[in-house]
Scaffold this motif. Structure first.
Motif, PDB file in Angstrom:
ATOM      1  N   UNK A  12     -12.898   3.792  -7.470  1.00  0.00           N
ATOM      2  CA  UNK A  12     -11.562   4.299  -7.753  1.00  0.00           C
ATOM      3  C   UNK A  12     -10.473   3.254  -7.785  1.00  0.00           C
ATOM      4  N   UNK A  13     -10.404   2.414  -6.763  1.00  0.00           N
ATOM      5  CA  UNK A  13      -9.420   1.325  -6.784  1.00  0.00           C
ATOM      6  C   UNK A  13      -9.829   0.220  -5.817  1.00  0.00           C
ATOM      7  N   UNK A  18     -12.357  -2.310  -0.830  1.00  0.00           N
ATOM      8  CA  UNK A  18     -12.236  -3.208   0.323  1.00  0.00           C
ATOM      9  C   UNK A  18     -12.572  -2.479   1.627  1.00  0.00           C
ATOM     10  N   UNK A  19     -12.086  -1.258   1.776  1.00  0.00           N
ATOM     11  CA  UNK A  19     -12.329  -0.495   3.006  1.00  0.00           C
ATOM     12  C   UNK A  19     -13.803  -0.124   3.133  1.00  0.00           C
ATOM     13  N   UNK A  20     -14.390   0.376   2.054  1.00  0.00           N
ATOM     14  CA  UNK A  20     -15.798   0.798   2.085  1.00  0.00           C
ATOM     15  C   UNK A  20     -16.701  -0.391   2.401  1.00  0.00           C
ATOM     16  N   UNK A  21     -16.480  -1.500   1.731  1.00  0.00           N
ATOM     17  CA  UNK A  21     -17.322  -2.686   1.949  1.00  0.00           C
ATOM     18  C   UNK A  21     -17.118  -3.243   3.350  1.00  0.00           C
ATOM     19  N   UNK A  22     -15.882  -3.282   3.826  1.00  0.00           N
ATOM     20  CA  UNK A  22     -15.612  -3.811   5.173  1.00  0.00           C
ATOM     21  C   UNK A  22     -16.284  -2.948   6.246  1.00  0.00           C
ATOM     22  N   UNK A  23     -16.195  -1.634   6.092  1.00  0.00           N
ATOM     23  CA  UNK A  23     -16.819  -0.749   7.089  1.00  0.00           C
ATOM     24  C   UNK A  23     -18.339  -0.883   7.074  1.00  0.00           C
ATOM     25  N   UNK A  24     -18.930  -0.977   5.889  1.00  0.00           N
ATOM     26  CA  UNK A  24     -20.391  -1.123   5.816  1.00  0.00           C
ATOM     27  C   UNK A  24     -20.827  -2.488   6.344  1.00  0.00           C
ATOM     28  N   UNK A  49     -22.132  -5.169  -0.621  1.00  0.00           N
ATOM     29  CA  UNK A  49     -21.828  -5.135  -2.054  1.00  0.00           C
ATOM     30  C   UNK A  49     -23.062  -4.732  -2.863  1.00  0.00           C
ATOM     31  N   UNK A  50     -24.214  -5.267  -2.496  1.00  0.00           N
ATOM     32  CA  UNK A  50     -25.464  -4.918  -3.172  1.00  0.00           C
ATOM     33  C   UNK A  50     -25.798  -3.437  -2.979  1.00  0.00           C
ATOM     34  N   UNK A  51     -25.592  -2.933  -1.772  1.00  0.00           N
ATOM     35  CA  UNK A  51     -25.859  -1.525  -1.492  1.00  0.00           C
ATOM     36  C   UNK A  51     -24.973  -0.614  -2.345  1.00  0.00           C
ATOM     37  N   UNK A  52     -23.703  -0.938  -2.428  1.00  0.00           N
ATOM     38  CA  UNK A  52     -22.787  -0.133  -3.237  1.00  0.00           C
ATOM     39  C   UNK A  52     -23.160  -0.220  -4.711  1.00  0.00           C
ATOM     40  N   UNK A  57     -24.936   3.571  -0.924  1.00  0.00           N
ATOM     41  CA  UNK A  57     -23.945   4.037   0.044  1.00  0.00           C
ATOM     42  C   UNK A  57     -22.900   4.881  -0.678  1.00  0.00           C
ATOM     43  N   UNK A  58     -22.362   5.829   0.053  1.00  0.00           N
ATOM     44  CA  UNK A  58     -21.318   6.682  -0.494  1.00  0.00           C
ATOM     45  C   UNK A  58     -20.230   6.836   0.557  1.00  0.00           C
ATOM     46  N   UNK A  59     -19.156   7.465   0.181  1.00  0.00           N
ATOM     47  CA  UNK A  59     -18.038   7.653   1.098  1.00  0.00           C
ATOM     48  C   UNK A  59     -17.320   8.931   0.734  1.00  0.00           C
ATOM     49  N   UNK A  60     -16.548   9.417   1.678  1.00  0.00           N
ATOM     50  CA  UNK A  60     -15.686  10.569   1.414  1.00  0.00           C
ATOM     51  C   UNK A  60     -14.417  10.428   2.229  1.00  0.00           C
TER      52      UNK A  60
END
Length: 64
Positions: A12-13, A18-24, A49-52, A57-60
């Motif tokens: 999305x943006x 940045x948040x998703x990758x940092x948390x993972x 990054x590879x996982x995404x 990985x997913x997020x909500x």
């Protein structure tokens, strides 16, 4: 691996990315098992990054 621009489009943006990758990456640093197999050892950031990129990985968003 997808380019950064493709990853941004996927989530999305750039801020969400940045948040998703940092948390993972933090989870991986704390001992979480990687969801992708890599031939060489890589940093948790690269693994996240590879996982995404691989769609592992997913997020909500959760409203509080």
């Amino acid at each position: 691996m997808l380019s950064i621009d493709e990853l941004v489009q996927k989530v999305g943006n750039i801020y969400i990315l940045a948040i998703v990758i940092a948390k993972r990456a933090k989870q991986l640093n704390e001992g979480a098992v990687p969801l992708v197999e890599l031939k060489e050892a890589h940093s948790p950031l690269f693994v996240a990054l590879e996982e995404l990129s691989a769609g592992k990985i997913s997020f909500e968003f959760v409203e509080e």
